[in-house]
Design an enzyme around this catalytic site. Structure first.
Site, PDB file in Angstrom:
ATOM      1  N   ARG A 225       3.629 -50.577  45.360  1.00  0.00           N
ATOM      2  CA  ARG A 225       2.774 -51.564  45.045  1.00  0.00           C
ATOM      3  C   ARG A 225       1.596 -51.631  46.169  1.00  0.00           C
ATOM      4  O   ARG A 225       2.037 -51.329  47.047  1.00  0.00           O
ATOM      5  CB  ARG A 225       3.302 -52.937  44.933  1.00  0.00           C
ATOM      6  CG  ARG A 225       4.152 -53.178  43.613  1.00  0.00           C
ATOM      7  CD  ARG A 225       3.288 -53.665  42.518  1.00  0.00           C
ATOM      8  NE  ARG A 225       4.118 -53.734  41.263  1.00  0.00           N
ATOM      9  CZ  ARG A 225       4.513 -52.948  40.124  1.00  0.00           C
ATOM     10  NH1 ARG A 225       4.257 -51.660  40.284  1.00  0.00           N
ATOM     11  NH2 ARG A 225       5.207 -53.473  39.151  1.00  0.00           N
ATOM     12  N   HIS A 273      -2.859 -46.485  38.802  1.00  0.00           N
ATOM     13  CA  HIS A 273      -1.715 -47.319  38.446  1.00  0.00           C
ATOM     14  C   HIS A 273      -0.935 -46.833  37.107  1.00  0.00           C
ATOM     15  O   HIS A 273      -0.584 -47.716  36.220  1.00  0.00           O
ATOM     16  CB  HIS A 273      -1.944 -48.990  38.414  1.00  0.00           C
ATOM     17  CG  HIS A 273      -0.559 -49.766  38.840  1.00  0.00           C
ATOM     18  ND1 HIS A 273      -0.415 -50.700  39.300  1.00  0.00           N
ATOM     19  CD2 HIS A 273       0.788 -49.274  38.366  1.00  0.00           C
ATOM     20  CE1 HIS A 273       0.739 -51.285  39.523  1.00  0.00           C
ATOM     21  NE2 HIS A 273       1.430 -50.425  38.969  1.00  0.00           N
TER      22      HIS A 273
HETATM   23  P1  NDP Z   1      14.877 -50.690  42.213  1.00  0.00           P
HETATM   24  O1  NDP Z   1      14.962 -52.160  42.394  1.00  0.00           O
HETATM   25  O2  NDP Z   1      15.917 -50.095  41.723  1.00  0.00           O
HETATM   26  O3  NDP Z   1      14.597 -50.016  43.606  1.00  0.00           O
HETATM   27  C1  NDP Z   1      13.860 -50.655  44.765  1.00  0.00           C
HETATM   28  C2  NDP Z   1      14.521 -50.194  46.066  1.00  0.00           C
HETATM   29  O4  NDP Z   1      13.820 -50.477  47.124  1.00  0.00           O
HETATM   30  C3  NDP Z   1      16.026 -50.226  46.464  1.00  0.00           C
HETATM   31  O5  NDP Z   1      16.699 -49.154  46.816  1.00  0.00           O
HETATM   32  C4  NDP Z   1      16.029 -51.298  47.488  1.00  0.00           C
HETATM   33  O6  NDP Z   1      17.038 -51.268  48.368  1.00  0.00           O
HETATM   34  C5  NDP Z   1      14.685 -51.087  48.182  1.00  0.00           C
HETATM   35  N1  NDP Z   1      14.212 -52.046  48.791  1.00  0.00           N
HETATM   36  C6  NDP Z   1      13.700 -53.192  48.427  1.00  0.00           C
HETATM   37  N2  NDP Z   1      13.125 -54.036  49.516  1.00  0.00           N
HETATM   38  C7  NDP Z   1      13.532 -53.291  50.639  1.00  0.00           C
HETATM   39  C8  NDP Z   1      13.283 -53.505  51.918  1.00  0.00           C
HETATM   40  N3  NDP Z   1      12.790 -54.866  52.534  1.00  0.00           N
HETATM   41  N4  NDP Z   1      13.685 -52.596  53.042  1.00  0.00           N
HETATM   42  C9  NDP Z   1      14.298 -51.588  52.453  1.00  0.00           C
HETATM   43  N5  NDP Z   1      14.432 -50.945  51.297  1.00  0.00           N
HETATM   44  C10 NDP Z   1      14.219 -52.277  50.231  1.00  0.00           C
HETATM   45  O7  NDP Z   1      13.322 -50.697  41.759  1.00  0.00           O
HETATM   46  P2  NDP Z   1      12.873 -49.428  40.591  1.00  0.00           P
HETATM   47  O8  NDP Z   1      13.164 -48.255  41.750  1.00  0.00           O
HETATM   48  O9  NDP Z   1      13.207 -49.809  39.409  1.00  0.00           O
HETATM   49  O10 NDP Z   1      11.377 -49.790  40.958  1.00  0.00           O
HETATM   50  C11 NDP Z   1      10.668 -49.646  42.220  1.00  0.00           C
HETATM   51  C12 NDP Z   1       9.214 -49.938  42.418  1.00  0.00           C
HETATM   52  O11 NDP Z   1       8.560 -49.006  41.773  1.00  0.00           O
HETATM   53  C13 NDP Z   1       8.857 -51.263  41.489  1.00  0.00           C
HETATM   54  O12 NDP Z   1       9.166 -52.461  42.069  1.00  0.00           O
HETATM   55  C14 NDP Z   1       7.304 -51.082  41.539  1.00  0.00           C
HETATM   56  O13 NDP Z   1       6.946 -51.592  42.522  1.00  0.00           O
HETATM   57  C15 NDP Z   1       7.347 -49.539  41.576  1.00  0.00           C
HETATM   58  N6  NDP Z   1       6.875 -49.077  40.266  1.00  0.00           N
HETATM   59  C16 NDP Z   1       5.373 -48.484  40.264  1.00  0.00           C
HETATM   60  C17 NDP Z   1       5.132 -47.967  39.205  1.00  0.00           C
HETATM   61  C18 NDP Z   1       3.707 -47.445  39.031  1.00  0.00           C
HETATM   62  O14 NDP Z   1       3.279 -46.941  38.004  1.00  0.00           O
HETATM   63  N7  NDP Z   1       3.235 -47.269  40.088  1.00  0.00           N
HETATM   64  C19 NDP Z   1       6.069 -47.925  37.681  1.00  0.00           C
HETATM   65  C20 NDP Z   1       7.339 -48.637  37.964  1.00  0.00           C
HETATM   66  C21 NDP Z   1       7.568 -49.206  39.221  1.00  0.00           C
HETATM   67  P3  NDP Z   1      18.506 -51.690  47.727  1.00  0.00           P
HETATM   68  O15 NDP Z   1      18.848 -50.621  46.968  1.00  0.00           O
HETATM   69  O16 NDP Z   1      19.449 -51.839  48.867  1.00  0.00           O
HETATM   70  O17 NDP Z   1      18.305 -52.861  46.698  1.00  0.00           O
END
Ligand code: NDP
Length: 310
Positions: A225, A273
């Site tokens: 993001r 995006h």
């Molecule tokens: P998930 O919730 O499955 O994965 C998020 C990951 O980020 C998890 O491993 C989580 O850790 C980790 N995380 C979150 N906060 C922290 C932190 N403070 N420190 C360290 N690690 C952290 O989400 P998705 O994989 O489905 O999607 C991820 C993101 O991708 C979405 O939120 C969105 O922002 C982005 N996205 C972008 C798109 C685009 O077209 N550009 C399309 C789709 C998504 P933990 O496993 O421990 O919870």
């Protein structure tokens, strides 16, 4: 009859309606702002709902995001807190994200920007090659999307590292977690892929302090993001050579302003995006399953924890 409400300026209401109709019965589908009797609406499927919109539906059982991220829903200060907010966890989207990351890792790994410049000059000049085995792809946010990226890129021979909030064990991935794990991962990241959700703890995380930890000439692939990117720091790192290039899909301000220097930067690839777009054909199957669950009185899959915001 319970009704589904759809609200998005970015997705086709007609396409979503047609796909949902195949999987949801009974089917009453309304498109904001034509919500009809608001008491009928038990499910809202939304992208960037207007602040105060969702609190108007007294019988809401679920708010389903039209994207993997839910930051656009939690941006509503009047969001009814008792209603589960569900993110879109669609395997098709994870595959699409892996395509985007693979495209950008491979184009830098195979010196595509340099060969494009040489082609423009009609210059036949082989460049030194690098071995995938000697390069680490580090994924900030190794969740649903990040794990798909890791699985698809591992067969090329790259070393893969991943960073999450909680400790993890993933076959073939060097796993790091928590604030203390980040620096150790960044120090080896030849390719830094950002796939974090937008939460208070990830705002501004792609900043000078973290970029400085990367090996010189590392490549940034930002498809999480925009709020995570400190744009001036990324630009300065590109100009100093600390970053050898970047593929940027998300930006602090979208659309990217025409006068933004990143548009014409020779080391930058920009997309609007679209790294992984929402697909009504596959997304409706996932959303419909959750509609059936909440209508049976069950908890939906993939409800987010409002306390952490993802
Ligand atoms: P998930 O919730 O499955 O994965 C998020 C990951 O980020 C998890 O491993 C989580 O850790 C980790 N995380 C979150 N906060 C922290 C932190 N403070 N420190 C360290 N690690 C952290 O989400 P998705 O994989 O489905 O999607 C991820 C993101 O991708 C979405 O939120 C969105 O922002 C982005 N996205 C972008 C798109 C685009 O077209 N550009 C399309 C789709 C998504 P933990 O496993 O421990 O919870």
């Amino acid at each position: 009859m319970p009704a589904i409400l759809f609200k998005s300026h970015a997705d086709s209401a007609a396409n979503w309606g047609n796909e949902l109709k195949k999987h949801v019965n009974p089917y009453d589908y309304r498109v904001w702002p034509d919500a009809g009797n608001k008491a009928d609406v038990d499910v809202a499927i939304v992208w960037k709902p207007e602040p105060g919109m969702l609190k108007q539906f007294p019988n809401l059982k679920m708010v389903a995001s039209l994207g993997a991220g839910v930051d656009h829903i939690f941006a509503d200060p009047e969001l009814p807190r008792h209603v589960p907010v569900v993110r879109l966890v669609d395997p098709w989207m994870a595959d699409a994200m892996a395509e985007y990351v693979a495209l950008n890792v491979l184009r830098f790994h195979r010196d595509d920007p340099d060969y494009q410049r040489l082609q423009a000059q009609k210059t036949w000049k082989p460049l030194p090659f690098s071995e995938a085995e000697a390069r680490t792809i580090a994924i900030m946010g190794i969740g649903f999307m990040g794990a798909s990226v890791a699985a698809k890129l591992k067969p090329f021979g790259f070393k893969i590292a991943g960073w999450s909030r909680s400790p993890k064990t993933i076959d073939g991935v060097a796993c790091y977690h928590g604030p203390n794990g980040l620096a150790a991962m960044l120090k080896q990241a030849n390719y830094l892929v950002c796939l974090l959700p937008a939460t208070p703890s990830t705002v501004g995380i792609v900043n000078a302090a973290n970029l400085t930890l990367l090996p010189r000439g590392a490549i940034l692939i930002q498809c999480g993001r925009g709020a995570q990117t400190v744009e001036a720091d990324v630009l300065a790192s590109l100009n100093s050579g600390q970053l050898g290039g970047a593929a940027l899909d998300v930006f602090p301000t979208e659309p990217l302003s025409p006068d933004n220097p990143l548009w014409t930067h020779p080391k930058v690839f920009i997309t609007p995006h679209v790294a992984s777009q929402t697909n009504p054909r596959t997304g409706a199957i996932v959303v419909a399953e959750n509609i059936r669950r909440v209508r049976r009185g069950e908890k939906p899959h993939d409800a987010v924890d409002p306390a952490v915001g993802y």
